[in-house]
Design a protein around this motif. Sequence first.
Motif, PDB file in Angstrom:
ATOM      1  N   ALA A 115       0.828  -1.198   0.000  1.00  0.00           N
ATOM      2  CA  ALA A 115       0.000   0.000   0.000  1.00  0.00           C
ATOM      3  C   ALA A 115       0.865   1.252   0.000  1.00  0.00           C
ATOM      4  CB  ALA A 115      -0.922  -0.002   1.223  1.00  0.00           C
ATOM      5  N   ALA A 116       1.879   1.281   0.847  1.00  0.00           N
ATOM      6  CA  ALA A 116       2.744   2.455   0.937  1.00  0.00           C
ATOM      7  C   ALA A 116       3.467   2.725  -0.377  1.00  0.00           C
ATOM      8  CB  ALA A 116       3.752   2.270   2.069  1.00  0.00           C
ATOM      9  N   ALA A 117       3.933   1.659  -1.039  1.00  0.00           N
ATOM     10  CA  ALA A 117       4.632   1.827  -2.315  1.00  0.00           C
ATOM     11  C   ALA A 117       3.711   2.411  -3.373  1.00  0.00           C
ATOM     12  CB  ALA A 117       5.197   0.481  -2.779  1.00  0.00           C
ATOM     13  N   ASN A 118       2.492   1.878  -3.481  1.00  0.00           N
ATOM     14  CA  ASN A 118       1.552   2.383  -4.485  1.00  0.00           C
ATOM     15  C   ASN A 118       1.048   3.786  -4.146  1.00  0.00           C
ATOM     16  OD1 ASN A 118       1.120   0.187  -6.550  1.00  0.00           O
ATOM     17  ND2 ASN A 118       0.722  -0.983  -4.686  1.00  0.00           N
ATOM     18  N   VAL A 201       5.695   2.615   7.493  1.00  0.00           N
ATOM     19  CA  VAL A 201       6.460   2.063   6.375  1.00  0.00           C
ATOM     20  C   VAL A 201       7.310   3.161   5.740  1.00  0.00           C
ATOM     21  CG1 VAL A 201       6.350   0.866   4.160  1.00  0.00           C
ATOM     22  CG2 VAL A 201       4.623   0.403   5.911  1.00  0.00           C
ATOM     23  N   GLU A 202       8.571   2.844   5.482  1.00  0.00           N
ATOM     24  CA  GLU A 202       9.447   3.749   4.748  1.00  0.00           C
ATOM     25  C   GLU A 202       9.582   3.246   3.323  1.00  0.00           C
ATOM     26  OE1 GLU A 202      13.152   4.190   6.745  1.00  0.00           O
ATOM     27  OE2 GLU A 202      12.289   5.236   8.472  1.00  0.00           O
ATOM     28  N   VAL A 203       9.469   4.155   2.368  1.00  0.00           N
ATOM     29  CA  VAL A 203       9.564   3.809   0.948  1.00  0.00           C
ATOM     30  C   VAL A 203      10.711   4.600   0.326  1.00  0.00           C
ATOM     31  CG1 VAL A 203       8.331   3.586  -1.237  1.00  0.00           C
ATOM     32  CG2 VAL A 203       7.050   3.550   0.916  1.00  0.00           C
ATOM     33  N   TRP A 204      11.725   3.899  -0.127  1.00  0.00           N
ATOM     34  CA  TRP A 204      12.862   4.537  -0.799  1.00  0.00           C
ATOM     35  C   TRP A 204      12.492   4.702  -2.264  1.00  0.00           C
ATOM     36  CZ3 TRP A 204      17.872   1.707  -2.543  1.00  0.00           C
ATOM     37  CH2 TRP A 204      18.817   2.648  -2.980  1.00  0.00           C
ATOM     38  N   CYS A 205      12.601   5.924  -2.769  1.00  0.00           N
ATOM     39  CA  CYS A 205      12.083   6.233  -4.108  1.00  0.00           C
ATOM     40  C   CYS A 205      13.090   6.975  -4.977  1.00  0.00           C
ATOM     41  CB  CYS A 205      10.835   7.119  -4.003  1.00  0.00           C
ATOM     42  SG  CYS A 205       9.486   6.472  -3.009  1.00  0.00           S
ATOM     43  N   SER A 206      12.887   6.830  -6.256  1.00  0.00           N
ATOM     44  CA  SER A 206      13.536   7.669  -7.260  1.00  0.00           C
ATOM     45  C   SER A 206      12.434   8.480  -7.934  1.00  0.00           C
ATOM     46  CB  SER A 206      14.263   6.816  -8.294  1.00  0.00           C
ATOM     47  OG  SER A 206      14.796   7.625  -9.328  1.00  0.00           O
ATOM     48  N   GLY A 207      12.710   9.735  -8.239  1.00  0.00           N
ATOM     49  CA  GLY A 207      11.674  10.575  -8.824  1.00  0.00           C
ATOM     50  C   GLY A 207      12.152  11.357 -10.038  1.00  0.00           C
ATOM     51  N   LEU A 208      11.202  11.734 -10.887  1.00  0.00           N
ATOM     52  CA  LEU A 208      11.460  12.597 -12.043  1.00  0.00           C
ATOM     53  C   LEU A 208      10.570  13.821 -11.913  1.00  0.00           C
ATOM     54  CD1 LEU A 208      11.393   9.960 -14.953  1.00  0.00           C
ATOM     55  CD2 LEU A 208      13.406  10.903 -13.806  1.00  0.00           C
ATOM     56  N   MET A 229       5.400   6.705   5.711  1.00  0.00           N
ATOM     57  CA  MET A 229       3.942   6.728   5.847  1.00  0.00           C
ATOM     58  C   MET A 229       3.517   5.998   7.111  1.00  0.00           C
ATOM     59  SD  MET A 229       2.260   6.125   2.124  1.00  0.00           S
ATOM     60  CE  MET A 229       2.969   6.881   0.666  1.00  0.00           C
ATOM     61  N   LYS A 230       2.617   6.617   7.840  1.00  0.00           N
ATOM     62  CA  LYS A 230       1.953   5.952   8.949  1.00  0.00           C
ATOM     63  C   LYS A 230       0.576   5.537   8.448  1.00  0.00           C
ATOM     64  CE  LYS A 230       4.446   8.157  12.739  1.00  0.00           C
ATOM     65  NZ  LYS A 230       4.362   8.928  14.009  1.00  0.00           N
ATOM     66  N   LEU A 231       0.361   4.240   8.382  1.00  0.00           N
ATOM     67  CA  LEU A 231      -0.868   3.683   7.834  1.00  0.00           C
ATOM     68  C   LEU A 231      -1.780   3.178   8.943  1.00  0.00           C
ATOM     69  CD1 LEU A 231       0.768   1.535   5.006  1.00  0.00           C
ATOM     70  CD2 LEU A 231      -0.204   3.816   4.748  1.00  0.00           C
ATOM     71  N   VAL A 232      -3.080   3.240   8.683  1.00  0.00           N
ATOM     72  CA  VAL A 232      -4.065   2.686   9.608  1.00  0.00           C
ATOM     73  C   VAL A 232      -4.998   1.776   8.815  1.00  0.00           C
ATOM     74  CG1 VAL A 232      -3.976   4.610  11.227  1.00  0.00           C
ATOM     75  CG2 VAL A 232      -5.567   4.698   9.301  1.00  0.00           C
ATOM     76  N   TRP A 233      -5.499   0.752   9.481  1.00  0.00           N
ATOM     77  CA  TRP A 233      -6.439  -0.172   8.839  1.00  0.00           C
ATOM     78  C   TRP A 233      -7.850   0.351   9.073  1.00  0.00           C
ATOM     79  CZ3 TRP A 233      -5.900  -3.975   5.459  1.00  0.00           C
ATOM     80  CH2 TRP A 233      -6.967  -4.838   5.230  1.00  0.00           C
ATOM     81  N   VAL A 234      -8.490   0.793   7.996  1.00  0.00           N
ATOM     82  CA  VAL A 234      -9.821   1.367   8.126  1.00  0.00           C
ATOM     83  C   VAL A 234     -10.636   1.008   6.887  1.00  0.00           C
ATOM     84  CG1 VAL A 234      -8.984   3.558   7.147  1.00  0.00           C
ATOM     85  CG2 VAL A 234     -11.130   3.521   8.433  1.00  0.00           C
ATOM     86  N   GLY A 235     -11.885   0.622   7.092  1.00  0.00           N
ATOM     87  CA  GLY A 235     -12.749   0.275   5.976  1.00  0.00           C
ATOM     88  C   GLY A 235     -12.265  -0.924   5.183  1.00  0.00           C
ATOM     89  N   GLY A 236     -11.541  -1.829   5.828  1.00  0.00           N
ATOM     90  CA  GLY A 236     -11.070  -3.024   5.147  1.00  0.00           C
ATOM     91  C   GLY A 236      -9.867  -2.815   4.262  1.00  0.00           C
ATOM     92  N   ASP A 237      -9.094  -1.751   4.501  1.00  0.00           N
ATOM     93  CA  ASP A 237      -7.919  -1.498   3.676  1.00  0.00           C
ATOM     94  C   ASP A 237      -6.943  -0.615   4.444  1.00  0.00           C
ATOM     95  OD1 ASP A 237      -6.313  -1.747   1.463  1.00  0.00           O
ATOM     96  OD2 ASP A 237      -7.686  -0.766   0.067  1.00  0.00           O
ATOM     97  N   TRP A 238      -5.693  -0.572   3.955  1.00  0.00           N
ATOM     98  CA  TRP A 238      -4.703   0.320   4.532  1.00  0.00           C
ATOM     99  C   TRP A 238      -4.867   1.718   3.938  1.00  0.00           C
ATOM    100  CZ3 TRP A 238      -2.357  -1.069   8.723  1.00  0.00           C
ATOM    101  CH2 TRP A 238      -2.010  -2.402   8.958  1.00  0.00           C
ATOM    102  N   LYS A 239      -4.847   2.731   4.803  1.00  0.00           N
ATOM    103  CA  LYS A 239      -4.907   4.126   4.371  1.00  0.00           C
ATOM    104  C   LYS A 239      -3.809   4.899   5.091  1.00  0.00           C
ATOM    105  CE  LYS A 239      -8.616   3.635   1.804  1.00  0.00           C
ATOM    106  NZ  LYS A 239      -8.593   3.827   0.333  1.00  0.00           N
ATOM    107  N   ALA A 240      -3.320   5.939   4.449  1.00  0.00           N
ATOM    108  CA  ALA A 240      -2.247   6.752   5.030  1.00  0.00           C
ATOM    109  C   ALA A 240      -2.827   7.802   5.972  1.00  0.00           C
ATOM    110  CB  ALA A 240      -1.443   7.423   3.930  1.00  0.00           C
ATOM    111  N   ALA A 241      -2.373   7.772   7.221  1.00  0.00           N
ATOM    112  CA  ALA A 241      -2.790   8.788   8.182  1.00  0.00           C
ATOM    113  C   ALA A 241      -1.900  10.014   8.076  1.00  0.00           C
ATOM    114  CB  ALA A 241      -2.754   8.222   9.597  1.00  0.00           C
TER     115      ALA A 241
END
Length: 278
Positions: A115-118, A201-208, A229-241
């Motif tokens: 979830a965090a990556a996407n 979750v920490e996501v290491w990224c490359s950007g343009l 990202m700090k994620l919470v489980w809400v509504g049956g899925d992970w969401k970013a708080a």
Amino acid sequence: MSLDNERNGGLYGGSGETRTRLPEGEGGGQDVYGGGRRSGRSSSRSLVTVVGVVVLLIAAIAFANRGGDSSGEGDDAGKKPGANPTAASGTKPVDGKTSGIPSGYAKTAQGAQSAAANYAVALGSADMFDKTKRDGVLQTVMAPSSVNSFKAELDRAYGPGFYKNVGLNEDGSTPKGYKFVSRTSPIGTTVTAFSGQKATVEVWCSGLLGLAGERSTKPVTSSWFTMTMKLVWVGGDWKAATHSQKDGPAPVPGDDRASGSDDIAKAVEGYGGFTYAR
């Protein structure tokens, strides 16, 4: 993506070769990549060394891939080695999408990483520079309790000065004759905290980021950054708080020749993104 300055960083480097340097013969002979001739004794010793290395590699591969052999002794008998932290888990990407963004993740640490990556991809996309599209992204990836505060924060950040700083018109539109590029590609993820209902979750990224065009004063450049990202489980899925970003870690720039603006624009238009799964 950073809200107060442009992302800048090194270009991607190429792949290299792995070479086995054989022992030099007595008398200061050249290594295997030199042009000097070796004596028969030195060549034989080199051959034995190579054969020994190959045997060790075969043994290591066989050990790593052996199945669960119940004939071993002890509690650890038959267990396969654990996966490398940066290796893919083999879990299939999610099938569902909400507003074009992958959704429907497993309630696991791996699901949180996916979830965090996407979500990093969505939050670093060109859609964030359009008010209507940005609100849609936030509605999809953010926890309901965080949506309004993030909308207000980003509405203040994405102002005329910021748009001008990245090469856009003051209203956020792309100047005629140019292609605006903003794309984020996750390189890897790691979970720093997990409790079942919450995950960090920490996501290491490359950007343009930049404008592709013949006379662009803000050409497309690459950057490296880490999004937390700090994620919470809400509504049956992970969401970013919450989410935050810091620069790096950035590798040493490679020797690649920078492509022309037309090539960059065609690449961005022609190559789609991925659905990331841990």
